[in-house]
Scaffold this active site. Structure first.
Site, PDB file in Angstrom:
ATOM      1  N   ASP A  23      -9.694  25.698  42.181  1.00  0.00           N
ATOM      2  CA  ASP A  23      -8.365  25.384  41.676  1.00  0.00           C
ATOM      3  C   ASP A  23      -8.510  24.261  40.639  1.00  0.00           C
ATOM      4  OD1 ASP A  23      -5.464  25.075  41.636  1.00  0.00           O
ATOM      5  OD2 ASP A  23      -5.809  23.272  42.829  1.00  0.00           O
TER       6      ASP A  23
ATOM      7  N   ASP B  51      -5.411  21.921  38.975  1.00  0.00           N
ATOM      8  CA  ASP B  51      -4.549  20.746  39.157  1.00  0.00           C
ATOM      9  C   ASP B  51      -4.543  20.286  40.613  1.00  0.00           C
ATOM     10  OD1 ASP B  51      -2.816  20.320  36.491  1.00  0.00           O
ATOM     11  OD2 ASP B  51      -3.230  22.443  36.780  1.00  0.00           O
TER      12      ASP B  51
ATOM     13  N   ASP C 130      -6.072  22.454  46.662  1.00  0.00           N
ATOM     14  CA  ASP C 130      -5.296  21.383  47.297  1.00  0.00           C
ATOM     15  C   ASP C 130      -3.899  21.802  47.716  1.00  0.00           C
ATOM     16  OD1 ASP C 130      -3.228  19.764  45.002  1.00  0.00           O
ATOM     17  OD2 ASP C 130      -4.460  21.479  44.452  1.00  0.00           O
TER      18      ASP C 130
END
Length: 246
Positions: free
Chosen positions: A22, A24, A199
């Protein structure tokens, strides 16, 4: 599920991995707006080295457009799933583009009118998806959520995907898990040990896919609950782990 703080860090990166990352909140620290993020020194070099070490089996899996990813990580053009999989660049550089419906433009304008009442709120046009951000003004959350929920009956085959300070209106059947599953069925990812690092709540779809295939899910931060069984504290810890593997 263990509390995130008690999850062990992931092991050292191995040569037989298919590594999905991922962006961001994982590779890049979260910023007030999508355009305000910064790429930390050493990250691009680490990604380039790892791509070579893994024989190309490294991909970005992000809610951003592919064009945004290429601008952030230039000169790299990694295999990637943009817009949570609506855009996909394969290892041979072929790109599957999204096709936006006309009704989405109507929703976009309605969302902008709502956001104008809440300075700091942001409407992000992603071609086939619209992301409504309220991190810059938490008071906008209820109005943006209500607008999105009211739009679903006439935005056929679309659904809502919540995230951290954002909600996206996006096509049904497209998420990060779908994107990772598709990449794992093709070279150079096929037959490798799948590892996904993310996240946000939207990354749980990807965690589910790699775990179901006997792979590894790595959570960044303290969000809970999560299916991840390993954890890194923040993007700086992710960079240190990637650099050690490179």
């Amino acid at each position: 599920m263990d509390a995130p703080a008690h999850l062990p860090p992931p092991p050292a990166i191995a040569d037989d991995w298919a590594l999905f990352l991922d962006v961001d909140g994982t590779l890049l620290a979260i910023a007030g707006t999508p355009d305000a993020v910064r790429v930390p020194p050493g990250l691009i070099d680490a990604l380039a080295s790892l791509q070579q070490r893994l024989d190309g089996a490294l991909a970005l899996v992000s809610g951003r457009r592919l064009a945004q990813l290429d601008a952030l990580f230039a000169p790299l053009k990694l295999p990637a799933a943009g817009l949570h999989g609506l855009e996909r660049r394969h290892a041979d550089n072929h790109i599957d583009p999204p096709t936006p419906p006309s009704l989405l433009a109507v929703f976009h304008r309605k969302a902008e009118l709502v956001a104008e009442r809440y300075p700091g709120a942001l409407v992000e046009d992603k071609d086939s998806t619209i992301a409504l951000h309220w991190r810059g003004n938490p008071h906008a959350e209820q109005a943006l959520r209500e607008l999105s929920e009211a739009a679903l009956p006439w935005l056929h085959d679309y659904r809502l995907q919540p995230g951290d300070g954002v909600i996206e209106v996006r096509p049904v059947g497209t998420d990060k898990g779908d994107a990772i599953a598709a990449l794992l069925d093709e070279a150079p990812f096929a037959g490798r040990h799948a590892v996904f690092v993310g996240d946000d709540l939207t990354d749980e779809h990807g965690f589910e896919v790699v775990l179901d295939r006997g792979g590894m899910a790595v959570l960044v931060g303290n969000r809970q609950p999560s299916r991840a069984r390993h954890r890194l504290h923040d993007p700086a810890a992710v960079l240190a782990w990637l650099a050690a593997g490179a």
